[in-house]
Motif scaffolding. Structure first.
Motif, PDB file in Angstrom:
ATOM      1  N   LEU A 149      14.437  33.270   6.018  1.00 27.35           N
ATOM      2  CA  LEU A 149      15.035  33.144   7.359  1.00 27.35           C
ATOM      3  C   LEU A 149      16.342  32.359   7.242  1.00 27.35           C
ATOM      4  CD1 LEU A 149      11.873  32.367   9.494  1.00 27.35           C
ATOM      5  CD2 LEU A 149      13.391  34.304   9.816  1.00 27.35           C
ATOM      6  N   THR A 150      17.363  33.020   6.682  1.00 24.48           N
ATOM      7  CA  THR A 150      18.615  32.312   6.375  1.00 24.48           C
ATOM      8  C   THR A 150      19.349  31.848   7.626  1.00 24.48           C
ATOM      9  OG1 THR A 150      19.795  34.415   6.277  1.00 24.48           O
ATOM     10  CG2 THR A 150      18.935  33.539   4.202  1.00 24.48           C
ATOM     11  N   TYR A 151      19.082  32.476   8.774  1.00 24.35           N
ATOM     12  CA  TYR A 151      19.716  32.064  10.020  1.00 24.35           C
ATOM     13  C   TYR A 151      18.902  30.994  10.751  1.00 24.35           C
ATOM     14  CZ  TYR A 151      23.438  35.571  10.251  1.00 24.35           C
ATOM     15  OH  TYR A 151      24.573  36.303  10.034  1.00 24.35           O
ATOM     16  N   GLY A 152      17.759  30.613  10.173  1.00 23.75           N
ATOM     17  CA  GLY A 152      16.916  29.643  10.855  1.00 23.75           C
ATOM     18  C   GLY A 152      16.099  30.295  11.954  1.00 23.75           C
ATOM     19  N   PHE A 153      15.715  29.500  12.956  1.00 23.62           N
ATOM     20  CA  PHE A 153      14.781  29.959  13.985  1.00 23.62           C
ATOM     21  C   PHE A 153      15.444  30.174  15.345  1.00 23.62           C
ATOM     22  CE2 PHE A 153      12.311  28.028  10.700  1.00 23.62           C
ATOM     23  CZ  PHE A 153      11.135  28.761  10.650  1.00 23.62           C
ATOM     24  N   GLY A 154      16.778  30.156  15.363  1.00 25.47           N
ATOM     25  CA  GLY A 154      17.485  30.264  16.641  1.00 25.47           C
ATOM     26  C   GLY A 154      17.129  31.509  17.437  1.00 25.47           C
ATOM     27  N   LYS A 155      16.897  32.617  16.732  1.00 23.56           N
ATOM     28  CA  LYS A 155      16.645  33.879  17.428  1.00 23.56           C
ATOM     29  C   LYS A 155      15.318  33.884  18.182  1.00 23.56           C
ATOM     30  CE  LYS A 155      18.366  38.379  17.159  1.00 23.56           C
ATOM     31  NZ  LYS A 155      19.304  39.229  16.463  1.00 23.56           N
ATOM     32  N   ALA A 156      14.434  32.953  17.846  1.00 24.33           N
ATOM     33  CA  ALA A 156      13.162  32.840  18.573  1.00 24.33           C
ATOM     34  C   ALA A 156      13.426  32.591  20.058  1.00 24.33           C
ATOM     35  CB  ALA A 156      12.315  31.714  17.990  1.00 24.33           C
ATOM     36  N   THR A 157      14.530  31.914  20.368  1.00 29.19           N
ATOM     37  CA  THR A 157      14.864  31.641  21.771  1.00 29.19           C
ATOM     38  C   THR A 157      15.152  32.944  22.521  1.00 29.19           C
ATOM     39  OG1 THR A 157      17.214  31.312  21.230  1.00 29.19           O
ATOM     40  CG2 THR A 157      15.830  29.357  21.262  1.00 29.19           C
ATOM     41  N   ILE A 158      15.753  33.917  21.810  1.00 30.52           N
ATOM     42  CA  ILE A 158      16.066  35.207  22.437  1.00 30.52           C
ATOM     43  C   ILE A 158      14.779  36.013  22.633  1.00 30.52           C
ATOM     44  CG2 ILE A 158      17.262  37.403  22.069  1.00 30.52           C
ATOM     45  CD1 ILE A 158      19.317  35.530  20.416  1.00 30.52           C
ATOM     46  N   THR A 202      20.264  31.252  21.734  1.00 29.75           N
ATOM     47  CA  THR A 202      20.759  31.272  23.119  1.00 29.75           C
ATOM     48  C   THR A 202      21.946  30.341  23.313  1.00 29.75           C
ATOM     49  OG1 THR A 202      19.045  29.649  23.648  1.00 29.75           O
ATOM     50  CG2 THR A 202      18.585  31.946  24.218  1.00 29.75           C
ATOM     51  N   THR A 203      22.233  29.492  22.323  1.00 27.44           N
ATOM     52  CA  THR A 203      23.343  28.544  22.493  1.00 27.44           C
ATOM     53  C   THR A 203      24.413  28.617  21.406  1.00 27.44           C
ATOM     54  OG1 THR A 203      22.076  26.838  21.334  1.00 27.44           O
ATOM     55  CG2 THR A 203      21.941  26.836  23.747  1.00 27.44           C
ATOM     56  N   THR A 204      24.165  29.336  20.296  1.00 26.58           N
ATOM     57  CA  THR A 204      25.120  29.348  19.179  1.00 26.58           C
ATOM     58  C   THR A 204      25.713  30.732  18.971  1.00 26.58           C
ATOM     59  OG1 THR A 204      23.683  27.707  18.129  1.00 26.58           O
ATOM     60  CG2 THR A 204      25.430  28.640  16.779  1.00 26.58           C
ATOM     61  N   THR A 205      27.047  30.810  18.988  1.00 26.93           N
ATOM     62  CA  THR A 205      27.755  32.083  18.801  1.00 26.93           C
ATOM     63  C   THR A 205      28.365  32.125  17.408  1.00 26.93           C
ATOM     64  OG1 THR A 205      28.296  32.051  21.152  1.00 26.93           O
ATOM     65  CG2 THR A 205      29.496  33.621  19.806  1.00 26.93           C
ATOM     66  N   ALA A 206      28.329  33.306  16.791  1.00 27.21           N
ATOM     67  CA  ALA A 206      28.884  33.489  15.446  1.00 27.21           C
ATOM     68  C   ALA A 206      29.943  34.581  15.456  1.00 27.21           C
ATOM     69  CB  ALA A 206      27.767  33.841  14.466  1.00 27.21           C
ATOM     70  N   LEU A 207      30.852  34.523  14.472  1.00 27.80           N
ATOM     71  CA  LEU A 207      31.920  35.524  14.358  1.00 27.80           C
ATOM     72  C   LEU A 207      32.154  35.821  12.888  1.00 27.80           C
ATOM     73  CD1 LEU A 207      35.416  35.493  16.036  1.00 27.80           C
ATOM     74  CD2 LEU A 207      35.273  35.431  13.564  1.00 27.80           C
ATOM     75  N   THR A 208      32.322  37.104  12.553  1.00 29.63           N
ATOM     76  CA  THR A 208      32.803  37.485  11.220  1.00 29.63           C
ATOM     77  C   THR A 208      33.971  38.426  11.419  1.00 29.63           C
ATOM     78  OG1 THR A 208      31.304  39.376  11.040  1.00 29.63           O
ATOM     79  CG2 THR A 208      30.522  37.300  10.115  1.00 29.63           C
ATOM     80  N   ALA A 209      34.957  38.368  10.523  1.00 33.70           N
ATOM     81  CA  ALA A 209      36.123  39.248  10.618  1.00 33.70           C
ATOM     82  C   ALA A 209      36.839  39.315   9.274  1.00 33.70           C
ATOM     83  CB  ALA A 209      37.085  38.746  11.693  1.00 33.70           C
ATOM     84  N   HIS A 210      37.562  40.427   9.044  1.00 35.10           N
ATOM     85  CA  HIS A 210      38.431  40.568   7.882  1.00 35.10           C
ATOM     86  C   HIS A 210      39.867  40.476   8.396  1.00 35.10           C
ATOM     87  CE1 HIS A 210      35.275  43.036   5.404  1.00 35.10           C
ATOM     88  NE2 HIS A 210      34.695  42.110   6.152  1.00 35.10           N
ATOM     89  N   LEU A 211      40.662  39.585   7.821  1.00 36.12           N
ATOM     90  CA  LEU A 211      42.061  39.429   8.234  1.00 36.12           C
ATOM     91  C   LEU A 211      42.960  39.905   7.100  1.00 36.12           C
ATOM     92  CD1 LEU A 211      42.014  35.794   9.764  1.00 36.12           C
ATOM     93  CD2 LEU A 211      41.400  37.949  10.866  1.00 36.12           C
ATOM     94  N   VAL A 212      43.794  40.918   7.367  1.00 30.05           N
ATOM     95  CA  VAL A 212      44.799  41.373   6.405  1.00 30.05           C
ATOM     96  C   VAL A 212      46.066  40.570   6.687  1.00 30.05           C
ATOM     97  CG1 VAL A 212      46.082  43.347   5.507  1.00 30.05           C
ATOM     98  CG2 VAL A 212      43.780  43.682   6.432  1.00 30.05           C
ATOM     99  N   HIS A 213      46.580  39.854   5.660  1.00 34.42           N
ATOM    100  CA  HIS A 213      47.683  38.918   5.927  1.00 34.42           C
ATOM    101  C   HIS A 213      48.711  38.907   4.787  1.00 34.42           C
ATOM    102  CE1 HIS A 213      46.730  35.617   3.020  1.00 34.42           C
ATOM    103  NE2 HIS A 213      45.597  36.290   2.991  1.00 34.42           N
ATOM    104  N   ASP A 214      49.877  38.355   5.062  1.00 33.66           N
ATOM    105  CA  ASP A 214      50.884  38.151   4.020  1.00 33.66           C
ATOM    106  C   ASP A 214      51.368  36.701   4.015  1.00 33.66           C
ATOM    107  OD1 ASP A 214      52.389  38.110   6.331  1.00 33.66           O
ATOM    108  OD2 ASP A 214      53.346  40.049   5.981  1.00 33.66           O
ATOM    109  N   ARG A 215      50.469  35.778   4.390  1.00 36.50           N
ATOM    110  CA  ARG A 215      50.801  34.353   4.399  1.00 36.50           C
ATOM    111  C   ARG A 215      50.783  33.808   2.974  1.00 36.50           C
ATOM    112  NH1 ARG A 215      49.598  31.483   9.355  1.00 36.50           N
ATOM    113  NH2 ARG A 215      49.490  29.473   8.293  1.00 36.50           N
ATOM    114  N   GLY A 216      51.714  32.938   2.654  1.00 35.95           N
ATOM    115  CA  GLY A 216      51.732  32.316   1.339  1.00 35.95           C
ATOM    116  C   GLY A 216      50.645  31.265   1.195  1.00 35.95           C
ATOM    117  N   ASP A 217      50.194  30.724   2.343  1.00 36.52           N
ATOM    118  CA  ASP A 217      49.193  29.653   2.320  1.00 36.52           C
ATOM    119  C   ASP A 217      47.915  30.096   3.039  1.00 36.52           C
ATOM    120  OD1 ASP A 217      47.773  27.347   2.279  1.00 36.52           O
ATOM    121  OD2 ASP A 217      49.224  26.115   3.373  1.00 36.52           O
TER     122      ASP A 217
END
Length: 325
Positions: free
Chosen positions: A106-115, A274-289
């Motif tokens: 259960l790598t996400y823990g037990f948060g989903k039990a609330t849902i 019910t209280t924690t939001t997550a986000l995943t995304a791929h960013l294509v960039h040309d930043r030097g840093d």
């Protein structure tokens, strides 16, 4: 949930199906309460336990009194109070579960039990409403005498208990979304109890026992109105839909607007609990840093959209999984 932010450089995991997902609630009477509190909310305090024990004991007494006095209005009011007992249990239980460490599987823990609890809560209430409405409709066709004195006393006690529970949460209602939900629902219950007291008084003085099933049907309608929002929210969260409080298009536009970002793809927003939001995304960039870009993107997600759990993959070249980038 700990907020682990990591950048995966130049490796693709777009095929992964990201899981984990919070009604309630925002709901007219949605326990989960529906709006989403952002960030960790410390809800597991003594007020939930006290409210839970007192209200659960009263629900049992009110249900027994309803059967004894022949009052479907008392049974309906017991159902209405039970809806908030379940809500209190979820708010308090969610906090306890969310603090438990994630396991090996259960790598996400037990948060989903609330849902899952919100979903079970909604289905249980709809079932209870159906049973009460069925009984009330039979009473409408054949009104039975009810013991109005018992109705008034029990509903009066219910008013005091609900008002007392609501006042415990009044202090924190503006700072804690879970406390606000508890406060509003208990105040609503106090109002319903007053309605039952009044119907008992009218029956006592006029003998119109048909008023009892009429009041119970009105209460059932109120429960269903609130439960529909809870059901809709909890099903959405179980399906890993983005929470209603987050505009995914606005998140995408904000990420694209960051300096050096050429494209954003594989953007997912969902609720871990019910209280924690997550986000995943791929960013294509040309930043030097890239390190600075990662910090800016995480800060943007946290401050503007209240998303604490971000995973961002930075790509300097267009990957084969995004032909349109």
């Amino acid at each position: 949930m700990a907020s682990h932010d990591h950048a995966h450089h130049d490796h693709d995991h777009s095929g992964h199906n990201h899981h984990g997902h919070d009604h309630s609630h925002g709901h007219g009477h949605s326990h989960g309460h529906h709006g989403h509190a952002h960030g960790p909310v410390d809800t597991g305090d003594w007020r939930y336990l006290v409210g839970l024990i007192v209200n659960l004991a009263f629900v049992a007494c009110e249900f027994g009194a309803g059967l004894y006095s022949g009052s479907t209005a008392l049974l309906a009011d017991a159902g209405h109070n039970l809806s908030d007992v379940l809500g209190l249990a979820m708010a308090g239980g969610a906090a306890v579960l969310a603090r438990r460490a994630a396991g090996k599987q259960l790598t996400y823990g037990f948060g989903k039990a609330t849902i899952l609890a919100a979903l079970a809560n909604a289905l249980l209430l709809i079932f209870a409403c159906g049973a009460i409405a069925f009984e009330a409709l039979q009473r409408l066709a054949d009104p039975a005498p009810v013991q109005s004195g018992v109705i008034m006393i029990v509903a009066g006690i219910g008013f005091v208990i609900n008002l007392g529970t609501a006042l415990m949460f009044m202090r924190d209602q503006h700072s804690d979304l879970n406390a606000r939900g508890a406060y509003l629902h208990m105040m609503a219950d106090a109002g319903v109890s007053i309605g039952v007291v009044l119907s008992g008084a009218i029956i006592m003085f006029t003998g119109w026992s048909i008023l009892d099933p009429v009041v119970s049907i009105v209460i059932v309608a109120v429960i269903l109105w609130g439960t529909w929002g809870l059901l809709k929210d909890s099903v959405g969260l179980a399906m890993d839909a983005a929470p209603g409080s987050v505009d995914v298009t606005a998140v995408r536009e904000a990420l694209v607007a960051l300096p050096g970002v050429r494209a954003v793809h594989d953007l997912h927003v969902w609720n871990l609990s019910t209280t924690t939001t997550a986000l995943t995304a791929h960013l294509v960039h040309d930043r030097g840093d890239p390190r600075a870009l990662l910090a800016e993107a995480q800060t943007l997600a946290k401050t503007r959209f209240a998303i604490a759990h971000t995973t961002l993959q930075l790509e300097t070249d267009v990957m084969p999984d995004c032909p349109t980038c």
